[in-house]
Design a protein around this motif. Structure first.
Motif, PDB file in Angstrom:
ATOM      1  N   LEU A 279       0.885  -1.203  -0.037  1.00  0.00           N
ATOM      2  CA  LEU A 279      -0.156   0.019   0.025  1.00  0.00           C
ATOM      3  C   LEU A 279       0.812   1.219   0.197  1.00  0.00           C
ATOM      4  O   LEU A 279       0.794   2.238  -0.848  1.00  0.00           O
ATOM      5  N   LEU A 283       1.190   3.841  -2.993  1.00  0.00           N
ATOM      6  CA  LEU A 283       0.955   5.597  -2.983  1.00  0.00           C
ATOM      7  C   LEU A 283       2.111   6.118  -3.157  1.00  0.00           C
ATOM      8  O   LEU A 283       1.965   7.407  -3.869  1.00  0.00           O
ATOM      9  N   GLU A 420      -7.446   3.880  -5.322  1.00  0.00           N
ATOM     10  CA  GLU A 420      -8.191   3.930  -4.209  1.00  0.00           C
ATOM     11  C   GLU A 420      -8.653   2.585  -4.109  1.00  0.00           C
ATOM     12  O   GLU A 420      -8.901   1.920  -2.755  1.00  0.00           O
ATOM     13  N   MET A 423      -6.216   0.270  -2.847  1.00  0.00           N
ATOM     14  CA  MET A 423      -5.772   0.674  -1.384  1.00  0.00           C
ATOM     15  C   MET A 423      -6.782   0.039  -0.533  1.00  0.00           C
ATOM     16  O   MET A 423      -6.395  -0.543   0.507  1.00  0.00           O
ATOM     17  N   MET A 430      -8.868   1.422   5.903  1.00  0.00           N
ATOM     18  CA  MET A 430      -8.017   2.646   5.764  1.00  0.00           C
ATOM     19  C   MET A 430      -8.629   3.905   6.146  1.00  0.00           C
ATOM     20  O   MET A 430      -9.686   4.152   5.683  1.00  0.00           O
TER      21      MET A 430
END
Length: 584
Positions: A279, A283, A420, A423, A430
């Motif tokens: 993750l 990002l 998104e 993730m 999250m």
């Protein structure tokens, strides 16, 4: 002449196929509106959309249920083949143009097709590389790893024992796509010439964007350059890499890359320690791509991201990429910071600067819509904050107010929504804000750093200096023109322009009427010796009275039609019609 005639025949057959597929899936009204009515059989829907505008036109064409229509539209594209599937995939990156129901369906498009036989693969590789398959590779697996509409991928081994993958373009796909592009241009221009409410969506511009994207995808050398540029940008980043490309075995129809031994992103268990590492690497990579490099992967779905055991990422398939200029990066950073601070006025101004308004924008209403979207999501808990949905609603507001966004922003929106989703699967609980705040601080420092502020101040100073220097000279020119009687002022008024058109039309009709009257008088004089009487009444007199009544009726009918059309704003636009058969 045989080739153009053959091409024309093929185009007509393709148009018949398109109209048939549209009709089969319940879009015969669309086919008629696109000028394909002659190809639509009597079995199609009789629904027409003439006289409708805006939402009424949309409902007349696709029906009140957009979700059901979106499913049918996806099936239309799948039935029409590779070009239209790719068009749907490009449209799935345009939330500023396409309603959400259609976006959701278009993102389901898969271009998997039957694999090409090995004989075709051999012929394509050998003609492209100028080498036999045995001269280029030590071994070449016949069974493909994947097959898609543009090409398919095979595993192979180089002479030195290096494991590689070879991407081979589908035979004849280039000619088919270029022929379909010609038809898409024809349909786009016909729609622009006949459907006034479609101007906001600019079908020709969409086809142009699609043409650039798909022709770039047809040239594997461009994809190889994209891979190499991405690799250069991430050369010093330990957690992200790309396969090595072998230029000596890469051509427009064939690309040879390093075989990467890694797992699939989709196989990682959400919430695990490995998922946490992936993750943060993902990002970090996206922030660097978009806001620092200005060059990003346009389709980072789980199938295009491989994962090693240590959580490092390998990006593949760079057929679709996006680019942002330094100015666009600054605008995007400003928008992100404004969203985090909740400044509605700043958000509205940023969207206007990032877009291209089509006509006048009511700033008060636009600001009100942005505030409504902000208030809806600002009250959500951090875990429920849906970034992609928030962006979609902001895009819908911009579209409603006729603000067209740059295509690169649209690709970015689709990329952000995909990331998104990945993730949230990696970390179901999250906290978007908690994860994003450290990046926001770095972005604020980047945007408002001393170096950046100094550059902005210097740029502003140069601009002011140029303005101050040029103004006196320009004022002197204006005064000289005024003194010499050469200064003219042009006043434009839409009502006056329309009045001129009306007077021109009426003048033309009056002139034709005078000519017709003169011809009628001359004809009466010439026919006088042959006149006869019925019940004591001259035949010529009867004919003259009937002609006068008919002319009077036609005059008032045409005048009433002209006034009614003027009130409705309907007009015949000759420009698009003249451009209809010309492709720039």
């Amino acid at each position: 002449m045989a080739s153009p005639v053959r091409a024309a025949v093929q185009d007509i057959k393709r148009l018949r196929t398109i109209s048939s597929v549209l009709t089969r899936h319940g879009f015969s009204a669309v086919a008629r509106r696109a000028g394909l009515g002659r190809f639509v059989g009597d079995g199609g829907l009789r629904q027409e959309s003439e006289g409708f505008e805006g939402d009424e036109a949309v409902e007349a064409l696709i029906g009140p249920d957009r979700s059901e229509a979106a499913v049918r539209f996806r099936r239309v594209l799948e039935d029409l083949g590779p070009t239209f599937v790719k068009l749907g995939q490009v449209l799935s990156t345009r939330p500023d143009l396409v309603p959400k129901e259609f976006l959701d369906e278009l993102r389901k498009l898969q271009d998997a097709v039957s694999p090409m036989p090995m004989e075709t693969i051999r012929a394509q590789v050998e003609s492209s590389l100028g080498l036999t398959l045995e001269e280029a590779y030590a071994s070449f697996e016949e069974k493909p790893l994947a097959a898609a509409s543009i090409g398919q991928v095979h595993r192979a081994t180089l002479k030195d024992g290096t494991q590689v993958v070879v991407k081979v373009q589908r035979l004849g796909i280039d000619e088919q796509i270029r022929a379909d592009l010609d038809l898409l241009y024809y349909l786009a221009r016909f729609l622009e010439a006949t459907v006034e409410e479609i101007e906001l969506y600019s079908p020709t511009a969409i086809v142009q964007e699609f043409e650039r994207a798909i022709l770039a995808e047809l040239d594997f050398r461009q994809e190889a350059k994209n891979v190499q540029e991405f690799g250069k940008n991430f050369a010093d980043v330990a957690g992200v890499s790309v396969p090595f490309v072998y230029d000596e075995l890469t051509r427009a129809e064939v690309m040879t890359m390093e075989f990467v031994q890694a797992g699939k992103l989709a196989d990682i268990e959400g919430g695990s320690e490995l998922a946490e590492t992936v993750l943060h690497n993902l990002l970090d990579a996206m922030v660097k791509m978009v806001l620092y490099d200005g060059f990003f992967h346009g389709d980072p779905h789980p199938g295009n991201i491989m994962v090693r055991d240590d959580g490092s990422l390998i990006f593949i398939d760079f057929g679709l990429v996006g680019r942002l200029s330094s100015r666009q990066q600054d605008d995007l950073i400003g928008l992100i910071l404004n969203v985090l601070t909740g400044d509605v006025d700043a958000i509205a101004r940023a969207l206007l600067e990032m877009g291209d308004p089509v006509g006048r924008v009511n700033l008060r209403e636009f600001r009100s819509d942005v505030e409504r979207v902000r208030d809806k999501y600002i009250s959500a808990t951090v875990g429920d904050f849906d970034v992609s949905q928030f962006i979609q609603e902001v895009m819908d507001a911009a579209q409603y107010h006729r603000i067209r966004l740059n295509p690169n922003y649209a690709v970015l929106v689709k990329t952000a929504a995909t990331i998104e989703g990945i993730m949230r699967r990696l970390k179901p609980d999250m906290d978007v804000m908690a994860i994003g705040l450290p990046y926001a601080r770095d972005l604020a420092l980047k945007k408002y750093s001393a170096k950046k502020l100094a550059q902005s101040a210097l740029s502003a100073a140069v601009g002011v200096s140029s303005f101050v220097t040029k103004v006196p000279q320009q004022l002197d020119q204006v005064l000289m023109d005024l003194e010499g009687g050469n200064l003219t002022v042009t006043v434009r008024n839409e009502s006056l322009d329309q009045l001129g058109e009306v007077l021109n039309t009426l003048g033309t009709r009056l002139f034709l009427g005078v000519i017709a009257s003169g011809l009628a008088v001359v004809a009466a004089m010439l026919l006088r010796p042959f006149d006869r009487e019925i019940f004591g009444v001259s035949v010529l007199l009867i004919i003259g009275i009937l002609a006068a009544l008919s002319a009077t009726t036609l005059f008032w009918w045409s005048l009433g039609w002209h006034v009614a059309a003027s009130r409705k704003g309907k007009k015949l636009r000759l420009g698009p019609l003249m451009r209809l058969m010309r492709r720039d």
